[in-house]
Design a protein around this motif. Sequence first.
Motif, PDB file in Angstrom:
ATOM      1  N   ILE A  33     -37.566  16.805   4.532  1.00  0.00           N
ATOM      2  CA  ILE A  33     -37.536  17.885   3.516  1.00  0.00           C
ATOM      3  C   ILE A  33     -36.078  17.823   2.478  1.00  0.00           C
ATOM      4  O   ILE A  33     -36.259  17.859   1.488  1.00  0.00           O
ATOM      5  N   ARG A  34     -35.059  18.347   2.833  1.00  0.00           N
ATOM      6  CA  ARG A  34     -34.549  18.896   1.660  1.00  0.00           C
ATOM      7  C   ARG A  34     -32.941  18.608   1.958  1.00  0.00           C
ATOM      8  O   ARG A  34     -31.924  19.152   1.495  1.00  0.00           O
ATOM      9  N   PHE A  35     -32.669  17.288   2.188  1.00  0.00           N
ATOM     10  CA  PHE A  35     -31.475  16.923   2.020  1.00  0.00           C
ATOM     11  C   PHE A  35     -31.414  16.024   0.649  1.00  0.00           C
ATOM     12  O   PHE A  35     -32.495  15.160  -0.242  1.00  0.00           O
ATOM     13  N   PRO A  36     -30.312  16.155   0.373  1.00  0.00           N
ATOM     14  CA  PRO A  36     -29.733  15.322  -1.883  1.00  0.00           C
ATOM     15  C   PRO A  36     -29.952  13.604  -1.304  1.00  0.00           C
ATOM     16  O   PRO A  36     -29.897  13.455  -0.392  1.00  0.00           O
ATOM     17  N   LEU A  37     -29.731  13.658  -2.442  1.00  0.00           N
ATOM     18  CA  LEU A  37     -30.456  12.234  -2.690  1.00  0.00           C
ATOM     19  C   LEU A  37     -28.856  11.510  -1.996  1.00  0.00           C
ATOM     20  O   LEU A  37     -27.726  12.039  -2.447  1.00  0.00           O
ATOM     21  N   THR A  38     -29.246  10.290  -1.588  1.00  0.00           N
ATOM     22  CA  THR A  38     -28.096   9.513  -0.764  1.00  0.00           C
ATOM     23  C   THR A  38     -27.094   9.159  -1.994  1.00  0.00           C
ATOM     24  O   THR A  38     -27.929   8.282  -2.841  1.00  0.00           O
ATOM     25  N   LYS A  39     -25.773   8.129  -1.602  1.00  0.00           N
ATOM     26  CA  LYS A  39     -25.276   7.285  -2.835  1.00  0.00           C
ATOM     27  C   LYS A  39     -26.573   6.075  -2.987  1.00  0.00           C
ATOM     28  O   LYS A  39     -26.485   5.608  -4.203  1.00  0.00           O
ATOM     29  N   ASP A  40     -26.979   5.273  -2.325  1.00  0.00           N
ATOM     30  CA  ASP A  40     -27.751   4.617  -2.571  1.00  0.00           C
ATOM     31  C   ASP A  40     -29.030   5.138  -3.131  1.00  0.00           C
ATOM     32  O   ASP A  40     -29.090   3.861  -4.270  1.00  0.00           O
ATOM     33  N   GLU A  41     -29.421   6.329  -3.077  1.00  0.00           N
ATOM     34  CA  GLU A  41     -30.721   6.390  -3.728  1.00  0.00           C
ATOM     35  C   GLU A  41     -30.024   6.600  -5.448  1.00  0.00           C
ATOM     36  O   GLU A  41     -30.341   6.348  -6.637  1.00  0.00           O
ATOM     37  N   LEU A  42     -28.931   7.367  -5.580  1.00  0.00           N
ATOM     38  CA  LEU A  42     -27.845   7.513  -6.617  1.00  0.00           C
ATOM     39  C   LEU A  42     -28.131   6.003  -7.682  1.00  0.00           C
ATOM     40  O   LEU A  42     -28.566   6.293  -8.576  1.00  0.00           O
ATOM     41  N   GLU A  43     -27.500   5.078  -7.124  1.00  0.00           N
ATOM     42  CA  GLU A  43     -27.242   3.958  -7.206  1.00  0.00           C
ATOM     43  C   GLU A  43     -28.353   3.546  -8.116  1.00  0.00           C
ATOM     44  O   GLU A  43     -28.522   2.223  -9.265  1.00  0.00           O
ATOM     45  N   ARG A  50     -32.575   6.310 -15.129  1.00  0.00           N
ATOM     46  CA  ARG A  50     -32.929   7.567 -15.464  1.00  0.00           C
ATOM     47  C   ARG A  50     -31.670   8.298 -14.990  1.00  0.00           C
ATOM     48  O   ARG A  50     -31.643   9.492 -14.421  1.00  0.00           O
ATOM     49  N   ILE A  51     -30.073   7.908 -14.939  1.00  0.00           N
ATOM     50  CA  ILE A  51     -28.845   8.962 -14.412  1.00  0.00           C
ATOM     51  C   ILE A  51     -29.996   9.801 -15.096  1.00  0.00           C
ATOM     52  O   ILE A  51     -29.244  11.656 -14.541  1.00  0.00           O
ATOM     53  N   SER A  52     -29.850  10.750 -16.383  1.00  0.00           N
ATOM     54  CA  SER A  52     -30.061  11.841 -16.820  1.00  0.00           C
ATOM     55  C   SER A  52     -31.159  13.057 -15.965  1.00  0.00           C
ATOM     56  O   SER A  52     -31.067  13.944 -15.876  1.00  0.00           O
ATOM     57  N   GLU A  53     -31.761  12.047 -14.816  1.00  0.00           N
ATOM     58  CA  GLU A  53     -32.498  13.368 -14.056  1.00  0.00           C
ATOM     59  C   GLU A  53     -32.126  13.443 -12.901  1.00  0.00           C
ATOM     60  O   GLU A  53     -33.080  14.012 -12.373  1.00  0.00           O
ATOM     61  N   VAL A  54     -31.004  13.496 -12.484  1.00  0.00           N
ATOM     62  CA  VAL A  54     -30.956  13.318 -11.576  1.00  0.00           C
ATOM     63  C   VAL A  54     -30.351  14.854 -10.948  1.00  0.00           C
ATOM     64  O   VAL A  54     -30.374  14.792 -10.035  1.00  0.00           O
ATOM     65  N   ASP A  55     -30.314  15.214 -12.187  1.00  0.00           N
ATOM     66  CA  ASP A  55     -29.969  17.036 -11.908  1.00  0.00           C
ATOM     67  C   ASP A  55     -31.532  17.440 -11.370  1.00  0.00           C
ATOM     68  O   ASP A  55     -31.466  18.181 -11.290  1.00  0.00           O
ATOM     69  N   LEU A  57     -34.122  16.091  -9.978  1.00  0.00           N
ATOM     70  CA  LEU A  57     -34.399  15.822  -9.288  1.00  0.00           C
ATOM     71  C   LEU A  57     -33.592  16.545  -7.873  1.00  0.00           C
ATOM     72  O   LEU A  57     -34.687  16.893  -7.098  1.00  0.00           O
ATOM     73  N   ASN A  58     -32.320  16.642  -8.423  1.00  0.00           N
ATOM     74  CA  ASN A  58     -31.678  17.760  -7.226  1.00  0.00           C
ATOM     75  C   ASN A  58     -32.106  19.375  -6.899  1.00  0.00           C
ATOM     76  O   ASN A  58     -32.080  19.801  -5.795  1.00  0.00           O
ATOM     77  N   SER A  59     -32.523  19.628  -7.738  1.00  0.00           N
ATOM     78  CA  SER A  59     -32.984  21.024  -8.413  1.00  0.00           C
ATOM     79  C   SER A  59     -34.591  20.881  -8.099  1.00  0.00           C
ATOM     80  O   SER A  59     -34.883  22.032  -6.993  1.00  0.00           O
ATOM     81  N   ASN A  60     -35.329  19.604  -7.373  1.00  0.00           N
ATOM     82  CA  ASN A  60     -36.521  20.269  -6.688  1.00  0.00           C
ATOM     83  C   ASN A  60     -36.847  19.825  -6.189  1.00  0.00           C
ATOM     84  O   ASN A  60     -37.375  20.168  -4.719  1.00  0.00           O
TER      85      ASN A  60
END
Length: 68
Positions: A33-43, A50-55, A57-60
């Motif tokens: 449930i609470r794992f941060p985004l992986t490198k593949d997901e970030l890519e 939509r790189i501006s939405e990464v923060d 997503l991580n806070s959610n």
Amino acid sequence: MLQSLIGSIIALLATTSLLLAIQVTETIIKGSIRFPLTKDELEIIKGSGRISEVDILNSNIKQFPQKL
């Protein structure tokens, strides 16, 4: 008599298998449930523009409940 015993054993095995599958599934979901985004997901997110939405997503992800 023998047929009813075999039927009862089959029903018991089916019920046990179902309960075990549910327990394993819940354990997997609770652990993921609470794992941060992986490198593949970030890519993938970067590739979609939509790189501006990464923060956001991580806070959610951090706000998700740990228990189902």
